[in-house]
Write a protein that holds these residues in place. Structure first.
Motif, PDB file in Angstrom:
ATOM      1  N   THR A 198      30.347  26.864  55.112  1.00 31.60           N
ATOM      2  CA  THR A 198      30.010  25.943  54.054  1.00 31.60           C
ATOM      3  C   THR A 198      31.229  25.686  53.297  1.00 31.60           C
ATOM      4  N   ASP A 251      18.887  12.072  57.311  1.00 28.85           N
ATOM      5  CA  ASP A 251      18.805  13.311  56.257  1.00 28.85           C
ATOM      6  C   ASP A 251      19.796  14.398  56.817  1.00 28.85           C
ATOM      7  N   GLY A 252      20.978  14.127  56.863  1.00 32.57           N
ATOM      8  CA  GLY A 252      22.009  14.999  57.647  1.00 32.57           C
ATOM      9  C   GLY A 252      22.235  14.764  58.814  1.00 32.57           C
ATOM     10  N   HIS A 308      31.124  15.855  61.442  1.00 35.33           N
ATOM     11  CA  HIS A 308      30.451  16.641  60.607  1.00 35.33           C
ATOM     12  C   HIS A 308      31.743  17.121  59.069  1.00 35.33           C
ATOM     13  N   SER A 312      28.937  12.796  58.500  1.00 35.81           N
ATOM     14  CA  SER A 312      28.160  13.332  57.495  1.00 35.81           C
ATOM     15  C   SER A 312      28.893  13.656  56.388  1.00 35.81           C
ATOM     16  N   TYR A 313      28.127  13.641  55.095  1.00 29.13           N
ATOM     17  CA  TYR A 313      28.941  13.736  53.801  1.00 29.13           C
ATOM     18  C   TYR A 313      28.413  14.974  53.180  1.00 29.13           C
ATOM     19  N   SER A 314      28.062  15.957  54.128  1.00 29.48           N
ATOM     20  CA  SER A 314      27.433  17.137  53.328  1.00 29.48           C
ATOM     21  C   SER A 314      28.729  17.988  52.826  1.00 29.48           C
ATOM     22  N   LYS A 315      29.701  18.043  53.605  1.00 30.06           N
ATOM     23  CA  LYS A 315      30.753  18.985  53.418  1.00 30.06           C
ATOM     24  C   LYS A 315      31.863  18.545  52.242  1.00 30.06           C
ATOM     25  N   ALA A 362      25.817  19.154  50.164  1.00 33.92           N
ATOM     26  CA  ALA A 362      24.850  19.368  51.097  1.00 33.92           C
ATOM     27  C   ALA A 362      23.777  18.826  50.701  1.00 33.92           C
ATOM     28  N   ASP A 363      23.252  19.090  49.431  1.00 28.74           N
ATOM     29  CA  ASP A 363      21.996  18.642  48.849  1.00 28.74           C
ATOM     30  C   ASP A 363      21.963  17.004  48.871  1.00 28.74           C
ATOM     31  N   ARG A 388      22.003  15.406  51.335  1.00 29.16           N
ATOM     32  CA  ARG A 388      21.192  15.179  52.627  1.00 29.16           C
ATOM     33  C   ARG A 388      21.165  13.721  53.336  1.00 29.16           C
ATOM     34  N   ALA A 412      23.441  11.351  55.890  1.00 26.76           N
ATOM     35  CA  ALA A 412      24.697  11.224  57.237  1.00 26.76           C
ATOM     36  C   ALA A 412      24.114   9.875  57.532  1.00 26.76           C
TER      37      ALA A 412
END
Length: 513
Positions: free
Chosen positions: A165, A221-222, A327, A352-355, A359-360, A362, A364
């Motif tokens: 992460t 959502d991710g 990702h 993905s835009y989590s990293k 992450a929250d 959610r 993509a």
């Protein structure tokens, strides 16, 4: 011949087992649901005559058109779900079905294995193979790869480099973005059920920077949610799917749940190896390919322009669905290269835009041909419907905010610096780690378990390489190391411990599972 063990030797074996936390398991082969009888006979087995196939099962595939393993598995699965075959019904033997369909027993065995992997059918040794319990009544057993990668722990470690992460301190300021968003009058979005599933402003920005021209965009959502929905919509029981080896463990868990079969394609510094992919297409007839175009998890490999051409040429006539999981978008330093630039009609690219942003969130985005994404969008409307447009607006705000963009750029530079510093420190200790992108390093070790124990003794938690490996006999052992949160004061000490762990040897004989 009989072998008599001395009582003290037996006690020593139990002590060794307890020391390394390896449970003794005695499981008769016939009790495992995914193991099917290898040599089935009908006339000579009394148990078989006691449990003859039911009337519904006897001619269950007589009218089947698709007589491939995937077609057979799909047809039997459909009859089970529809109730035509009920729990406890005994199925004909592999040889009987093969004779009925005029195919080889190996073809039927492959379909039976796929069904057994999902619990749809259960082998009971010489008694035969039976329809399993309904999904609602079946006790779910975790596939285990993702759980093995992140087991419950009370975090009694000095440092945790196992998580994969980003560093929370390097993410953009969500509070500032929220103030900007609300100041722009976006709060009315919460009142709408109807409207575009993807904000038009976000869609316009994404299309301008997509690696190829997508017919359709979907916000999900991710990245893992996007991969899950795509595979569920387009795979059938028994389908062969080409995956990178090593591979992100949840992909393998998803395929197992769907009854699909992963076909390993080894990865080098330029991505999936063309020769391995060619074998997967020619010998296994893969219906889908899952790959990570850059900062591959766990190796850090990124596609080169030449590799894109080579892979696209192999897949050109296969008809396989191509799923790309970008990702590490935003924090990867390698340029984005996509097979969609050459095969746009069969490629779905997921960003993905989590990293990079949190992450929250959610959030993509999947982009590709309408024929592949429309079934996903239509099915989703019967469930969650859409990803919150407030979250989409928040992402759009950060993509447009100079301060947030500067934070993502700074994070990308810092991640590269930390990973490079750890590689240099490891090289001084005689350990070479292949150069890669992103926040992870794929560390070669002499023995996975011995290396994990060595690091745990030093207060270091790392991720085992086993859950990432697709083949049962990988060429060597590895650990995945996440460098995202390393401070400068940690690197030299950590590199020294990693170098020692890479040479650790087991004190007992290990059997790889």
């Amino acid at each position: 011949m009989f072998v008599i063990l001395h009582p003290e030797l037996i006690q020593l074996c139990y002590k060794i087992t307890e020391t390394v936390s390896l449970p003794l398991r005695f499981e008769p082969p016939e009790s495992h649901p995914s193991r099917l009888p290898q040599n089935e006979t009908v006339t000579s087995d009394p148990a078989t005559t006691e449990h003859p196939p039911t009337a519904a099962a006897s001619g269950l595939l007589a009218d089947l058109d698709d007589r491939t393993p995937a077609g057979i598995a799909a047809a039997v699965g459909h009859r089970i779900r529809s109730g035509a075959l009920e729990p406890g019904d005994r199925l004909p033997t592999v040889r009987e079905v093969a004779r009925q369909l005029r195919v080889s027993p190996a073809t039927v065995s492959q379909a039976w294995r796929a069904l057994a992997a999902t619990g749809a059918i259960v082998a009971r040794g010489r008694a035969g193979t039976f329809v399993g319990e309904p999904v609602a009544m079946r006790v779910a057993t975790p596939v285990g790869r993702y759980q093995r990668l992140h087991p419950p722990t009370d975090s009694a470690f000095r440092i945790d480099i196992s998580r994969g992460t980003p560093d929370p301190r390097l993410l953009p300021d969500l509070g500032a973005a929220l103030h900007l968003m609300l100041g722009a009058g976006a709060s009315d979005l919460a009142a709408h059920y109807l409207g575009e599933a993807v904000l038009p402003e976000l869609a316009a920005r994404l299309r301008a920077e997509w690696p190829f021209r997508p017919q359709t965009l979907a916000v999900l959502d991710g990245a893992l949610d996007a991969v899950d929905r795509l595979l569920t919509a387009h795979l059938r029981l028994g389908d062969a799917v080409a995956v990178e080896d090593p591979c992100f463990p949840p992909f393998l868990d998803l395929l197992s749940r769907l009854g699909a079969r992963p076909v390993p394609v080894r990865v080098d510094e330029s991505g999936p190896r063309p020769a391995d992919l060619a074998v997967a297409v020619a010998e296994h007839g893969v219906t889908a390919v899952i790959l990570q175009p850059r900062a591959q998890n766990p190796t850090g490999a990124s596609l080169t322009a030449r590799r894109v051409r080579e892979l696209a040429d192999i897949l050109a006539d296969s008809g396989a669905l191509i799923v790309e999981d970008d990702h590490c978008a935003g924090i990867a330093t390698a340029p984005l290269r996509s097979l969609g630039s050459r095969l746009p009609a069969r490629t779905v690219h997921i960003r993905s835009y989590s990293k990079s942003h949190g992450a929250d969130l959610r959030v993509a985005v999947a982009g590709g041909p309408a024929a592949l994404l429309d079934p996903v969008i239509d099915r989703r409307m019967l469930g969650p419907g859409w990803t919150s447009r407030l979250l989409q607006r928040l992402l759009l705000t950060m993509l447009q905010d100079p301060a947030a963009c500067a934070a993502v750029d700074a994070a990308r530079t810092e991640y590269r610096r930390r990973a490079s510093a750890l590689r240099r420190a490891l090289a001084k200790g005689g350990v070479r780690v292949a150069r890669g992108d992103g926040i992870n390093l794929w560390l070669p070790v002499a023995d996975e378990n011995a290396a994990m124990i060595s690091l745990a003794a030093a207060g270091i938690k790392a991720a085992p390489g086993g859950p990432f490996e697709v083949r049962e006999d990988p060429d060597s052992d590895h650990l995945r190391i996440t460098a995202a949160e390393l401070g400068d004061h940690d690197i030299d000490w950590l590199a020294s411990e990693l170098a020692a762990a890479s040479l650790a040897r087991p004190t007992y004989r290990r059997i790889r599972r």
